[in-house]
Design an enzyme around this catalytic site. Structure first.
Site, PDB file in Angstrom:
ATOM      1  N   CYS A   1      89.735  42.925  88.376  1.00  0.00           N
ATOM      2  CA  CYS A   1      91.011  42.230  88.568  1.00  0.00           C
ATOM      3  C   CYS A   1      90.974  40.768  88.125  1.00  0.00           C
ATOM      4  O   CYS A   1      91.895  40.279  87.466  1.00  0.00           O
ATOM      5  CB  CYS A   1      91.436  42.319  90.035  1.00  0.00           C
ATOM      6  SG  CYS A   1      90.102  41.982  91.197  1.00  0.00           S
TER       7      CYS A   1
ATOM      8  N   HIS B   1      95.183  36.792  93.367  1.00  0.00           N
ATOM      9  CA  HIS B   1      94.045  35.947  93.000  1.00  0.00           C
ATOM     10  C   HIS B   1      94.549  34.736  92.206  1.00  0.00           C
ATOM     11  O   HIS B   1      95.454  34.872  91.378  1.00  0.00           O
ATOM     12  CB  HIS B   1      93.076  36.702  92.089  1.00  0.00           C
ATOM     13  CG  HIS B   1      92.272  37.773  92.772  1.00  0.00           C
ATOM     14  ND1 HIS B   1      92.340  38.031  94.119  1.00  0.00           N
ATOM     15  CD2 HIS B   1      91.355  38.640  92.266  1.00  0.00           C
ATOM     16  CE1 HIS B   1      91.503  39.022  94.414  1.00  0.00           C
ATOM     17  NE2 HIS B   1      90.898  39.413  93.310  1.00  0.00           N
TER      18      HIS B   1
END
Lengths: 333, 333
Positions: B128, B241
């Site tokens: 990711c 994130h």
């Protein structure tokens, strides 16, 4: 021996921590005066086992005061520090108001105590993120010249004061209850969020916090061209700042050399247990005098082997502010 | 048209997001099978308006399945992906199990869709943090060669799954109630804390997450020597994130050029309002397909004017995982 000591901004997060640090270090002044805004005056704060009534800060507050610790924001420092200085009070100022004035020493006792000697009554305490960074990179820079540093911060709510810490707690509680709270201290949600430091953005795209770190680092190291790239970020942490630091040295420096230098550096503690994945963390740096450093490794992105990466956490209210200011007082007396 | 689609790990955070992304993109397969461990089997999950019973994953699960999306951890991928492939099922694997195998394409559709053509039944979905990084730096690298990148991450709990998100919420609640909770998913406190990514540390001092970002970036860019320095940090954020990125280009690149390139890059949205101090934030990146980028500025620490600094936030469950995997399926059919 400290004579008459005044704390300006005594009801704030840093002011309260200053009292705690003085107590812990057994630095009981002959007389302690606590000042705050009219709004906070009248509160009673315990210091050295006795209640002290906080008085309103006025131009008359400094009569007979030997040393005044200012931590009430830049505006109050600009207005009242000259008054204190005129009356012969020595001022240690935690705001950014005078830090970059050439005649004002900007001091981290472990790094540049020599600068303190030239003071003309006013000494500036550096920005918290600057102090935490320099506690670790200054000793390394002395060992081998740092050609470039790239830093990203993870800054706690405490850097914006006691109200900001309360806002982080209350907003987080509200979000967990399914509410959609709005803050007043910070311009953005703090609960389970992070954002670029809220200080004003300049024409160069940097915010004031980033600029402070760059300029203050250059002044403290006495290197006007020190190459520092900084991104300042506010994270939902209470009171310790962390920093991810990438260094390029003039020559090869090994991980072992870095560990040796930092293990001998005053005010620094190595927390670097790879097997337990245990490195510096805000919860462990909080309330602690030392700046924690770990995750020290040779930079895989610098194949010429001149790079080191490391991670630090330091209590923003202690070494980042109150402790550093009290250490300056210790050296003054 | 998608024939028989299977989701392995359907009860996890990424598995559930895959169903949502399929629905939003109107990608209704002729048949949808949901698999999970014996422990989670029997649950009913709504998909395309109908309840689907989750079945236990076994070696017989893949009979008649055209495409299987795996998101149940490396161990299950290593055991069951070969079984699926043997039966003729095409596998899009979200784990790290096969990402670095030379014959397995590692694909971000916006960046290296060409690699998909050579697939032999198994396609890997990148990490990711790697996806979020490359969505922004790959278009810039194509415009002007990036000589070096220094990245620090601010990674959400979601990267460790649904249980980790629940742990962040429950621990935070407990801390606000004055308790001192212990976690089970993460090795360290998550509430109002942060820590170096919990993946195992190698002999070079880097953790597995940092190593993944370096190796996967090199594979996707087809540049085995790409110079990337990474520090991965877990922060108390739910599901997006963020990354602080410092770039050194081979030549001068202006802020305006970076803005132009990124404003034309598919899957990227610029959030860069200096006056309002409004830049990418996890709360605004959550549930959003685009990776947000902002705080774009010329690096003050690179006086030769080849440096750019920027900050990104991207939904770890969407573009970082489920969306990217579904986009690969779209390109396959």
């Amino acid at each position: 021996m400290i004579g008459h000591l005044a704390i300006v901004g005594a009801t704030g997060a840093v002011g309260r921590e200053m009292i705690r640090v003085l107590e812990e270090r057994n630095l009981k002044p002959e007389r302690l005066s606590l000042f705050a805004s009219a709004q906070s005056a009248g509160q009673s704060i315990e210091a050295f086992g006795e209640p002290v009534i906080v008085k309103e800060l006025t131009e008359q507050s400094f009569a007979g005061v030997d040393i005044a610790l200012f931590s009430a924001g830049g505006e109050r420092s600009r207005r009242f520090a000259p008054v204190a200085l005129d009356g012969g009070t020595v001022v240690v100022d935690n705001s950014s108001a005078f830090r970059m004035e050439p005649v004002v020493p900007l001091v981290i006792p472990e790094i540049n105590i020599g600068d303190l000697r030239q003071h003309r009554g006013l000494i500036a305490n550096p920005n918290c993120s600057t102090i935490i960074l320099l506690m670790v990179i200054a000793p390394l820079h002395r060992f081998c010249r740092i050609e470039r540093a790239v830093v990203s911060t993870y800054q706690a709510a405490s850097g914006a004061g006691a109200a900001a810490m309360a806002e982080l707690a209350s907003q987080t509680r509200a979000v967990l209850e399914g509410k959609n709270p709005r803050g007043v201290v910070f311009p953005h949600p703090t609960a389970f969020n992070l954002f670029i430091h809220e200080s004003p953005i300049g024409e160069d795209g940097y915010n004031a916090e980033e600029r402070k770190m760059i300029q203050e680092t250059r002044k403290i190291l006495a290197e006007p061209d020190f190459r520092l790239s900084v991104t300042c970020v506010r994270v939902p942490v209470m009171r310790a700042h962390s920093e991810s630091i990438n260094l390029t040295f003039a020559d090869h420096v090994s991980v072992q050399q870095v560990q040796e230098i930092l293990s001998q550096s005053e005010g620094v503690r190595i927390v670097d247990d790879a097997a337990a994945s245990h490195f510096p963390m805000p919860v462990e740096a909080s309330g602690v005098d030392e700046v924690l450093v770990g995750h020290i490794r040779e930079d895989a992105g610098q194949p010429e082997r001149r790079g080191i990466e490391l991670f630090v956490s330091g209590d923003q209210l202690r070494k980042g502010a109150a402790l550093n200011a009290v250490q300056i007082v210790e050296r003054l007396v």
